[in-house]
Design an enzyme around this catalytic site. Structure first.
Site, PDB file in Angstrom:
ATOM      1  N   ARG A 215       0.842  -1.204   0.000  1.00  0.00           N
ATOM      2  CA  ARG A 215       0.000   0.000   0.000  1.00  0.00           C
ATOM      3  C   ARG A 215       0.875   1.251   0.000  1.00  0.00           C
ATOM      4  O   ARG A 215       0.572   2.246  -0.687  1.00  0.00           O
ATOM      5  CB  ARG A 215      -0.940  -0.021   1.200  1.00  0.00           C
ATOM      6  CG  ARG A 215      -2.089  -0.996   1.062  1.00  0.00           C
ATOM      7  CD  ARG A 215      -3.137  -0.804   2.142  1.00  0.00           C
ATOM      8  NE  ARG A 215      -2.779  -1.420   3.400  1.00  0.00           N
ATOM      9  CZ  ARG A 215      -3.197  -2.614   3.787  1.00  0.00           C
ATOM     10  NH1 ARG A 215      -3.969  -3.347   3.002  1.00  0.00           N
ATOM     11  NH2 ARG A 215      -2.854  -3.104   4.976  1.00  0.00           N
ATOM     12  N   PHE A 231     -11.167  -5.226  -6.402  1.00  0.00           N
ATOM     13  CA  PHE A 231     -11.254  -6.096  -5.228  1.00  0.00           C
ATOM     14  C   PHE A 231     -10.775  -5.310  -4.002  1.00  0.00           C
ATOM     15  O   PHE A 231      -9.905  -5.744  -3.257  1.00  0.00           O
ATOM     16  CB  PHE A 231     -10.413  -7.369  -5.408  1.00  0.00           C
ATOM     17  CG  PHE A 231     -10.664  -8.100  -6.692  1.00  0.00           C
ATOM     18  CD1 PHE A 231     -11.713  -9.007  -6.799  1.00  0.00           C
ATOM     19  CD2 PHE A 231      -9.863  -7.883  -7.798  1.00  0.00           C
ATOM     20  CE1 PHE A 231     -11.940  -9.693  -7.991  1.00  0.00           C
ATOM     21  CE2 PHE A 231     -10.081  -8.563  -8.986  1.00  0.00           C
ATOM     22  CZ  PHE A 231     -11.124  -9.471  -9.080  1.00  0.00           C
ATOM     23  N   ASP A 253     -15.727  -3.428  -5.488  1.00  0.00           N
ATOM     24  CA  ASP A 253     -15.816  -4.697  -4.781  1.00  0.00           C
ATOM     25  C   ASP A 253     -17.252  -5.211  -4.898  1.00  0.00           C
ATOM     26  O   ASP A 253     -18.195  -4.416  -4.965  1.00  0.00           O
ATOM     27  CB  ASP A 253     -15.435  -4.533  -3.308  1.00  0.00           C
ATOM     28  CG  ASP A 253     -15.044  -5.857  -2.658  1.00  0.00           C
ATOM     29  OD1 ASP A 253     -13.822  -6.094  -2.501  1.00  0.00           O
ATOM     30  OD2 ASP A 253     -15.940  -6.651  -2.321  1.00  0.00           O
ATOM     31  N   SER A 254     -17.406  -6.524  -4.892  1.00  0.00           N
ATOM     32  CA  SER A 254     -18.746  -7.100  -5.029  1.00  0.00           C
ATOM     33  C   SER A 254     -19.500  -7.154  -3.705  1.00  0.00           C
ATOM     34  O   SER A 254     -20.695  -7.444  -3.684  1.00  0.00           O
ATOM     35  CB  SER A 254     -18.657  -8.517  -5.620  1.00  0.00           C
ATOM     36  OG  SER A 254     -17.893  -9.350  -4.765  1.00  0.00           O
ATOM     37  N   ALA A 283     -15.744  -7.066 -10.057  1.00  0.00           N
ATOM     38  CA  ALA A 283     -14.554  -6.317 -10.459  1.00  0.00           C
ATOM     39  C   ALA A 283     -14.158  -6.594 -11.899  1.00  0.00           C
ATOM     40  O   ALA A 283     -13.758  -5.684 -12.636  1.00  0.00           O
ATOM     41  CB  ALA A 283     -13.400  -6.648  -9.512  1.00  0.00           C
ATOM     42  N   ASP A 301      -5.989  -6.963  -6.876  1.00  0.00           N
ATOM     43  CA  ASP A 301      -5.704  -7.730  -5.654  1.00  0.00           C
ATOM     44  C   ASP A 301      -6.878  -8.662  -5.336  1.00  0.00           C
ATOM     45  O   ASP A 301      -7.614  -8.455  -4.369  1.00  0.00           O
ATOM     46  CB  ASP A 301      -5.447  -6.768  -4.487  1.00  0.00           C
ATOM     47  CG  ASP A 301      -5.028  -7.496  -3.223  1.00  0.00           C
ATOM     48  OD1 ASP A 301      -4.500  -8.621  -3.327  1.00  0.00           O
ATOM     49  OD2 ASP A 301      -5.223  -6.932  -2.120  1.00  0.00           O
ATOM     50  N   CYS A 341      -2.768 -14.155  -3.728  1.00  0.00           N
ATOM     51  CA  CYS A 341      -2.602 -14.621  -2.351  1.00  0.00           C
ATOM     52  C   CYS A 341      -2.890 -16.113  -2.242  1.00  0.00           C
ATOM     53  O   CYS A 341      -3.056 -16.643  -1.140  1.00  0.00           O
ATOM     54  CB  CYS A 341      -3.501 -13.837  -1.399  1.00  0.00           C
ATOM     55  SG  CYS A 341      -5.267 -14.010  -1.724  1.00  0.00           S
TER      56      CYS A 341
END
Length: 397
Positions: A215, A231, A253-254, A283, A301, A341
């Site tokens: 970030r 996201f 974002d959803s 997204a 992300d 990730c």
């Protein structure tokens, strides 16, 4: 104590200090252990190798120690004190502009199956093994011993991470609270940025602490740029970009809950409403709909696309499609921060997926940096599987 005896020749990984014993390496179990019991691990010739938590599944034992420290009363206090000392040496636990960090990162802190995140006095734990779940009250007491009056509460949030359902009461809740403490969320600082963290309703423990350094890297490049955060969850990258002087930031974002927290974090930071727009939608669909060149900086992300090896190929195809769309849409001279990730997607496979995505667009793309998790998400050198977050900073012409 139950003895787990290995097949001949299968002790080699433990002699190299790898902290897992796979079920296929086990020749015999002497005793009748329950899931979460501490067991001793021995070679076929009877040599003691380790103590660890027993569990039914592909990982039969998660090693707690290669000596007798795991069976001593102060085991958890000692390991948590060691983890805290490391965070102090990283200037996290003593910082005035960062009040949240990962205190315990599983195997990286020799506490496999345990995650503890620190939010300005609130310790939020997640057990990923039966042994750590059964030891949660001992862990809470150890936290009280190590932190004293600076500890406000210990919250257990293991219901979503527990792979061990049978016979355990998987209900999230407080293991301990200081007198007068009555909150399920708090405002924390990260490199001077303010974030609202809700550990009862948020994903994981409430915030994605592993992206702290990345970030900050976005903040260094965001000034004067139009930024898209895909996201976005609670808007971590968005807040850094706004603070750095981005012209405009769009967060996508959803999850409606996540978008609500993004908007609250933007307001908390005092940023002009005109500098930020949030979108509650898919997204990937959003990225496909925007015109080329609208954004100078795009953050990609996504959540883990592969949680097990059987999903690996589908995940790699998804990373390729997503990154091809981002690279195609970013403005010339722009940047793309892209991450995975998924633990089962290694650095080489992820880089190849992004390479294929770039080739598909035909654009000139350069790798400026290879990114990883923040240092408080420490990786045991004997357990490379702990390095789960990988990313690339791309320059696109």
């Amino acid at each position: 104590m139950t003895k787990v005896i290995l097949k001949r020749g299968r002790e080699e990984s433990l002699l190299r200090f790898h902290p897992w014993v796979f079920s296929g390496a086990v020749a015999q179990i002497v005793g009748s252990p329950a899931e979460g019991d501490v067991v001793g691990v021995f070679s076929a010739s009877g040599e003691f190798l380790a103590y660890g938590h027993y569990q039914v599944g592909s990982i039969a034992v998660r090693v707690l120690s290669f000596d007798d420290s795991a069976v001593k009363p102060d085991f958890f206090q000692g390991r948590i004190a060691d983890a805290y000392a490391l965070r102090r040496s990283l200037a996290l636990a003593t910082s005035t502009d960062t009040t949240c960090y990962r205190l315990v990162h599983g195997e990286g802190d020799s506490l496999p199956g345990l995650i503890i995140d620190w939010y300005d006095g609130v310790a939020v734990m997640q057990a990923h093994s039966a042994g750590m779940f059964r030891a949660r009250k001992q862990i809470a007491e150890a936290l009280r011993e190590v932190f004293g009056d600076s500890l406000k509460a210990v919250y257990d949030k293991s219901s979503g991470t527990a792979p061990f359902k049978a016979g355990l009461d998987l209900v999230d809740g407080y293991l301990w609270k200081a007198d007068g403490f009555d909150a399920d969320e708090t405002v924390v600082l990260e490199n001077g940025c303010r974030f609202l963290v809700n550990w009862t309703e948020g994903q994981k423990t409430g915030f994605f602490l592993d992206q702290r350094e990345n970030r900050a890297a976005v903040g260094r490049l965001a000034r004067g740029r139009n930024v898209l955060n895909l996201f976005c969850y609670t808007g971590g990258f968005s807040i850094y970009a706004l603070r750095a002087g981005a012209v405009h930031v769009d967060s996508v974002d959803s999850s409606a809950k996540a978008i609500d927290l993004v908007d609250r974090n933007v307001a908390l930071g005092g940023f002009a409403p005109s500098s930020h727009t949030s979108f509650c939608c898919d997204a990937i669909d959003y990225l496909k709909s925007v015109p080329e060149g609208k954004y100078d900086l795009i953050i990609v992300d996504p959540p883990a696309f592969a949680k097990h090896r059987g999903a690996l190929q589908n995940a790699l195809r998804a990373y390729r499609r997503l990154n091809a769309a981002a690279i195609a849409k970013v403005a010339p001279g722009g940047f793309v921060f892209t991450f995975s990730c998924s633990q089962v997607v290694d650095k080489e496979a992820f880089s190849l997926a992004v390479f294929s995505a770039a080739a598909e667009t035909g654009r000139r793309v350069r790798i400026l940096d290879r990114l990883c998790q923040a240092p408080d998400h420490s990786v045991n050198i004997y357990h490379p599987e702990g390095e789960y977050l990988k990313g690339l900073l791309l320059a696109v012409d």
